[in-house]
Design a protein around this motif. Structure first.
Motif, PDB file in Angstrom:
ATOM      1  N   ASP A 147       0.803  -1.224   0.000  1.00 22.06           N
ATOM      2  CA  ASP A 147       0.000   0.000   0.000  1.00 22.06           C
ATOM      3  C   ASP A 147       0.843   1.285   0.000  1.00 22.06           C
ATOM      4  OD1 ASP A 147       0.930  -0.233   2.613  1.00 22.06           O
ATOM      5  OD2 ASP A 147      -1.011   0.178   3.536  1.00 22.06           O
ATOM      6  N   HIS A 148       2.181   1.154  -0.052  1.00 20.00           N
ATOM      7  CA  HIS A 148       3.033   2.344  -0.114  1.00 20.00           C
ATOM      8  C   HIS A 148       3.018   2.872  -1.542  1.00 20.00           C
ATOM      9  CE1 HIS A 148       6.551   4.949  -0.074  1.00 20.00           C
ATOM     10  NE2 HIS A 148       6.483   4.910   1.241  1.00 20.00           N
ATOM     11  N   PRO A 149       2.847   4.184  -1.736  1.00 22.67           N
ATOM     12  CA  PRO A 149       2.797   4.736  -3.099  1.00 22.67           C
ATOM     13  C   PRO A 149       4.069   4.445  -3.891  1.00 22.67           C
ATOM     14  CG  PRO A 149       2.323   6.428  -1.442  1.00 22.67           C
ATOM     15  CD  PRO A 149       2.725   5.189  -0.708  1.00 22.67           C
ATOM     16  N   GLY A 150       3.916   4.353  -5.191  1.00 27.98           N
ATOM     17  CA  GLY A 150       5.037   4.224  -6.101  1.00 27.98           C
ATOM     18  C   GLY A 150       5.584   5.586  -6.499  1.00 27.98           C
ATOM     19  N   LEU A 151       6.506   5.583  -7.429  1.00 27.83           N
ATOM     20  CA  LEU A 151       7.170   6.828  -7.833  1.00 27.83           C
ATOM     21  C   LEU A 151       6.203   7.852  -8.409  1.00 27.83           C
ATOM     22  CD1 LEU A 151      10.396   5.422  -9.521  1.00 27.83           C
ATOM     23  CD2 LEU A 151      10.129   6.352  -7.207  1.00 27.83           C
ATOM     24  N   SER A 152       5.334   7.427  -9.312  1.00 23.31           N
ATOM     25  CA  SER A 152       4.401   8.380  -9.926  1.00 23.31           C
ATOM     26  C   SER A 152       3.471   8.977  -8.898  1.00 23.31           C
ATOM     27  CB  SER A 152       3.607   7.704 -11.049  1.00 23.31           C
ATOM     28  OG  SER A 152       4.470   7.371 -12.119  1.00 23.31           O
ATOM     29  N   ALA A 153       2.954   8.152  -7.999  1.00 25.18           N
ATOM     30  CA  ALA A 153       2.030   8.645  -6.975  1.00 25.18           C
ATOM     31  C   ALA A 153       2.727   9.617  -6.014  1.00 25.18           C
ATOM     32  CB  ALA A 153       1.423   7.472  -6.208  1.00 25.18           C
ATOM     33  N   LEU A 154       4.030   9.457  -5.841  1.00 22.21           N
ATOM     34  CA  LEU A 154       4.794  10.342  -4.971  1.00 22.21           C
ATOM     35  C   LEU A 154       5.259  11.607  -5.691  1.00 22.21           C
ATOM     36  CD1 LEU A 154       6.940   7.687  -3.103  1.00 22.21           C
ATOM     37  CD2 LEU A 154       5.189   9.142  -2.076  1.00 22.21           C
ATOM     38  N   GLY A 155       4.960  11.708  -6.970  1.00 25.14           N
ATOM     39  CA  GLY A 155       5.381  12.876  -7.734  1.00 25.14           C
ATOM     40  C   GLY A 155       6.841  12.853  -8.124  1.00 25.14           C
ATOM     41  N   LEU A 156       7.419  11.654  -8.127  1.00 23.56           N
ATOM     42  CA  LEU A 156       8.819  11.512  -8.504  1.00 23.56           C
ATOM     43  C   LEU A 156       8.931  10.967  -9.909  1.00 23.56           C
ATOM     44  CD1 LEU A 156      10.147  10.000  -5.151  1.00 23.56           C
ATOM     45  CD2 LEU A 156      10.332  12.358  -5.935  1.00 23.56           C
TER      46      LEU A 156
END
Length: 156
Positions: A147-156
């Motif tokens: 359930d931890h966000p990935g790169l895109s979801a983190l804005g990276l």
């Protein structure tokens, strides 16, 4: 002979994503011997400006890496795939022995043999100093929670 490492090429969207997550999980274990088993015995790497060949060299490299890059946490994401090749982008956070934090960004091009072992890994990586308050990867060391966000979801 090595046991095949599922999923095998040629990759579909689903199997490429699965292969990437398995690689991420391995690297987040910070266990050089475990990670090296995903590569062919004569796997060729370019990591930044360092050229590495074979599992024993991979183990030595990763041992040095994780002695320097403390509290390492990595996220990988699919960029592209075709047949037996996958391109990923990634970011990882770590600190040095003086407590200075970094986020390292990069991309990798992977090529697999027919048994699903990586025969070639070409990595380009840049390190950006960050403040501890800027960290985005907050999970207990080891596998990134589902359930931890990935790169895109983190804005990276």
């Amino acid at each position: 002979m090595d046991t095949p490492r599922q999923p095998l090429p040629p990759f579909s969207l689903e199997s490429a994503i699965e292969k990437i997550r398995l690689a991420e999980d391995g690297w987040n274990s910070r266990d050089p011997a475990r990670v090296a088993q995903a590569y062919t015995p004569l796997s060729q790497w370019r990591n930044r400006a360092e050229f590495i060949e074979g599992r024993s060299a991979i183990i030595a490299f990763l041992t040095r890496k994780w002695q320097r890059e403390l509290d390492y946490r990595l996220i990988k994401e699919l960029w592209a795939f075709r047949d037996n090749r996958i391109a990923v982008r990634f970011a990882y956070e770590w600190h040095d022995d003086s407590g200075n934090w970094f986020r390292s960004y990069g991309n990798e091009n992977w090529e697999f043999d027919e048994s699903g072992l990586m025969s070639r890994r070409l990595a380009c990586i840049n390190d950006a100093p960050i403040n501890a308050a800027e960290r985005k990867f907050h999970w207990t060391p080891g596998r990134r929670p589902d359930d931890h966000p990935g790169l895109s979801a983190l804005g990276l």
